[in-house]
Motif scaffolding. Structure first.
Motif, mmCIF file in Angstrom:
data_model
loop_
_atom_site.group_PDB
_atom_site.id
_atom_site.type_symbol
_atom_site.label_atom_id
_atom_site.label_comp_id
_atom_site.label_asym_id
_atom_site.label_seq_id
_atom_site.Cartn_x
_atom_site.Cartn_y
_atom_site.Cartn_z
ATOM 1 N N ARG A 13 0.831 -1.213 0.000
ATOM 2 C CA ARG A 13 0.000 0.000 0.000
ATOM 3 C C ARG A 13 0.862 1.258 0.000
ATOM 4 N NH1 ARG A 13 -5.348 1.208 3.406
ATOM 5 N NH2 ARG A 13 -6.091 -0.175 1.814
ATOM 6 N N SER A 45 -4.140 -11.527 -3.507
ATOM 7 C CA SER A 45 -3.241 -10.365 -3.495
ATOM 8 C C SER A 45 -3.077 -9.803 -4.889
ATOM 9 C CB SER A 45 -1.873 -10.744 -2.925
ATOM 10 O OG SER A 45 -1.968 -11.044 -1.562
ATOM 11 N N THR A 48 -6.931 -9.475 -6.984
ATOM 12 C CA THR A 48 -8.009 -8.663 -6.404
ATOM 13 C C THR A 48 -7.462 -7.452 -5.651
ATOM 14 O OG1 THR A 48 -9.279 -10.707 -6.074
ATOM 15 C CG2 THR A 48 -10.079 -8.739 -4.958
ATOM 16 N N PHE A 49 -6.619 -7.700 -4.660
ATOM 17 C CA PHE A 49 -6.236 -6.638 -3.722
ATOM 18 C C PHE A 49 -5.357 -5.552 -4.329
ATOM 19 C CE2 PHE A 49 -6.788 -10.153 -0.398
ATOM 20 C CZ PHE A 49 -8.148 -9.927 -0.336
ATOM 21 N N GLU A 53 -6.057 -1.605 -3.830
ATOM 22 C CA GLU A 53 -5.053 -0.668 -3.298
ATOM 23 C C GLU A 53 -4.908 0.539 -4.222
ATOM 24 O OE1 GLU A 53 -3.866 -0.815 -0.381
ATOM 25 O OE2 GLU A 53 -3.793 -2.900 0.210
ATOM 26 N N THR A 103 -11.100 -14.924 -8.111
ATOM 27 C CA THR A 103 -10.400 -13.734 -7.617
ATOM 28 C C THR A 103 -10.544 -12.572 -8.594
ATOM 29 O OG1 THR A 103 -8.287 -14.552 -8.527
ATOM 30 C CG2 THR A 103 -8.753 -15.018 -6.199
ATOM 31 N N GLN A 107 -12.382 -8.915 -7.936
ATOM 32 C CA GLN A 107 -11.836 -7.614 -8.351
ATOM 33 C C GLN A 107 -12.890 -6.816 -9.109
ATOM 34 O OE1 GLN A 107 -7.934 -6.636 -10.725
ATOM 35 N NE2 GLN A 107 -9.569 -7.018 -12.184
#
Length: 168
Positions: A13, A45, A48-49, A53, A103, A107
């Motif tokens: 991040r 991670s 999606t993430f 972020e 995943t 997203q």
């Protein structure tokens, strides 16, 4: 993405936020994806993430209304479709069968919630992905594997070339 060290120590991040704060982009093309991982944390991670972020960082830097974002989803979000369900439309139920498809769908769904506040977001779902470590059952993975093995000369074997594809 080669290993968890890369995920845990490179794309964080603070690093995403710092890049967005310094660059203040007009456009972001988020192309990351890992279709081969069987590791749930790594898959979420990367698939999606990372996108979340980026979107959060745009909000934090007051760029969410001006920066255009293009995210790459996947045809894997749809899951298996019978011939009677083709061509695929956006309104079809998405039932992904793989961790990658799930995943990427996560997203897409979360990103669409972000987009509801008049933000400029596009999600593309390509049917043919290209990148490192392509699985051999996909055309590009098979072609790369054959080329690596053939040396200076050779014949590239393909499947049925008499097919058609719709693009939505």
């Amino acid at each position: 993405i080669r290993d968890s060290y890369y995920i845990e120590n490179t794309i964080t991040r603070p690093s995403i936020n710092k890049a967005i704060e310094e660059i203040r982009p007009d456009f972001i093309f988020h192309l990351a994806g890992d279709p081969l991982s069987n590791n749930i944390l790594q898959s979420f991670s990367v698939n999606t993430f990372y996108a979340l972020e980026i979107l959060q960082s745009l909000e934090d830097n007051n760029l969410d209304q001006s920066t255009k974002v293009i995210l790459i989803g996947s045809a894997a979000e749809y899951g298996f479709k019978k011939d009677s369900e083709l061509p695929i439309s956006e309104s079809q139920v998405k039932l992904p069968m793989s961790l990658y498809g799930r995943t990427k769908l996560a997203q897409t769904e979360i990103s669409m919630l972000w987009q509801e506040k008049n933000r400029k977001l596009f999600v593309l779902r390509p049917f043919n992905i290209i990148g490192p470590r392509m699985p051999l059952h996909l055309a590009m993975g098979s072609f790369i594997n054959q080329i690596r093995q053939m040396g200076d000369k050779g014949i590239l074997e393909t499947g049925n070339l008499n097919v058609s594809r719709d693009f939505i």
